[in-house]
Design a protein around this motif. Structure first.
Motif, short mmCIF file in Angstrom:
data_model
loop_
_atom_site.label_atom_id
_atom_site.label_comp_id
_atom_site.label_asym_id
_atom_site.label_seq_id
_atom_site.Cartn_x
_atom_site.Cartn_y
_atom_site.Cartn_z
N PRO A 139 -0.28 -2.19 -32.77
CA PRO A 139 -0.62 -0.91 -32.14
C PRO A 139 -0.24 -0.89 -30.66
CG PRO A 139 -2.45 -1.75 -33.44
CD PRO A 139 -1.47 -2.86 -33.34
N LYS A 195 2.51 8.07 -25.38
CA LYS A 195 2.62 7.45 -26.71
C LYS A 195 3.00 8.48 -27.77
CE LYS A 195 -0.19 5.02 -30.16
NZ LYS A 195 -1.53 4.40 -30.43
N ALA A 209 6.15 8.99 -31.49
CA ALA A 209 5.82 9.20 -32.90
C ALA A 209 6.86 10.07 -33.61
CB ALA A 209 4.45 9.85 -33.03
N GLY A 210 7.05 9.81 -34.90
CA GLY A 210 7.91 10.63 -35.73
C GLY A 210 9.34 10.14 -35.86
N HIS A 211 9.66 9.06 -35.21
CA HIS A 211 11.03 8.52 -35.27
C HIS A 211 10.99 7.07 -34.80
CE1 HIS A 211 10.90 8.99 -30.91
NE2 HIS A 211 10.52 10.25 -31.12
N TRP A 212 12.07 6.35 -35.06
CA TRP A 212 12.20 4.99 -34.55
C TRP A 212 12.69 5.05 -33.11
CZ3 TRP A 212 10.80 0.67 -37.30
CH2 TRP A 212 10.51 0.88 -38.65
N ASP A 257 8.12 1.84 -34.29
CA ASP A 257 8.24 2.56 -35.56
C ASP A 257 7.75 4.01 -35.42
OD1 ASP A 257 5.46 2.63 -35.78
OD2 ASP A 257 5.35 1.07 -37.31
N PRO A 258 7.92 4.84 -36.46
CA PRO A 258 7.53 6.26 -36.38
C PRO A 258 6.04 6.49 -36.19
CG PRO A 258 9.17 5.96 -38.09
CD PRO A 258 8.73 4.59 -37.69
N GLN A 259 5.23 5.46 -36.39
CA GLN A 259 3.79 5.58 -36.15
C GLN A 259 3.43 5.12 -34.73
OE1 GLN A 259 4.94 4.08 -39.25
NE2 GLN A 259 4.86 6.24 -39.86
N ALA A 260 4.45 4.96 -33.90
CA ALA A 260 4.27 4.53 -32.50
C ALA A 260 3.61 3.16 -32.41
CB ALA A 260 3.48 5.57 -31.71
N ARG A 261 4.11 2.22 -33.24
CA ARG A 261 3.64 0.84 -33.21
C ARG A 261 4.84 -0.08 -32.96
NH1 ARG A 261 1.22 0.62 -39.17
NH2 ARG A 261 3.42 1.20 -39.46
N SER A 317 12.07 2.01 -44.90
CA SER A 317 10.82 2.70 -44.54
C SER A 317 10.69 4.05 -45.22
CB SER A 317 10.76 2.88 -43.02
OG SER A 317 11.76 3.78 -42.57
#
Length: 205
Positions: free
Chosen positions: A45, A61, A65-68, A175-179, A204
């Motif tokens: 995270p 942050k 989100a939403g993309h690499w 990653d797209p989940q902002a991790r 993914s």
């Protein structure tokens, strides 16, 4: 209970256990192997942060989100590593084809004293207009560096304005989940990096 029943019950229990173990191996997520760096087994995270984008807008942050996202920490006065890396990332972006829509490249300046959002925007546009840029104050950058895993240090020059900055050269993959999904490490080979990013995106979906 007879011996036959006991043997049957034992065999059934073993079969169930073997089925569970086999299922664990089949269903357990597999970490993709890449040649350009290392992917984390479990994405890490990221704490929220507040920066300024090259456009002058706020950057946080939520913008990851939403993309690499491939993050590169550097500075516009960098004489060698930064322009070389950005040139290589331009080549990677060109090789991604349709996958390019799923990837952003973010140049994060760790020199807020000299790198204004406007200067960062002009700098990255020279390499690729699609690149994003951002920076923040020293406190925000140090906190984000500790979170993302990059380091930098100011190295004094002959005059107060001629300093340089030593900084990490690894790229951070978000990653797209902002991790944090992993790290891409030099030497950077555009063909291999593009192939790895395409494989990561495909896995993914």
């Amino acid at each position: 209970m007879g011996n036959g029943v006991l043997k049957w019950a034992a065999a059934a229990a073993v079969a169930v256990l073997l089925g569970i173990v086999a299922g664990m191996f089949v269903l357990r997520p597999q970490v993709l192997s890449i040649t350009s760096g290392t992917l984390l087994k479990t994405p890490r995270p990221i704490d929220d942060f507040q920066l300024s984008a090259a456009s002058g807008a706020a950057f946080s942050k939520a913008d990851l989100a939403g993309h690499w996202t491939v993050v590169f920490a550097g500075f516009t006065f960098c004489p060698d590593v930064c322009p070389t890396t950005l040139t290589e990332l331009k080549a990677v972006n060109a090789r991604l084809g349709d996958a390019a829509k799923d990837v952003r490249f973010l140049f994060l300046s760790v020199d807020p004293e000299r790198d204004t959002p406007e200067k960062i925007g002009q700098y990255i546009a020279f390499f690729d207009p699609a690149f994003q840029g951002a920076t923040g104050d020293t406190a925000a950058l140090e906190k984000l560096g500790a979170n993302l895993g990059f380091v930098y240090a100011k190295v004094p020059g002959a005059t107060p304005d001629s300093y340089t900055i030593d900084h990490s050269t690894a790229l951070i993959l978000i990653d797209p989940q902002a991790r944090i999904a992993g790290y891409l490490t030099p030497p950077f080979k555009p063909d291999a990096m593009a192939a790895d990013l395409e494989a990561i995106i495909a896995a993914s979906n």
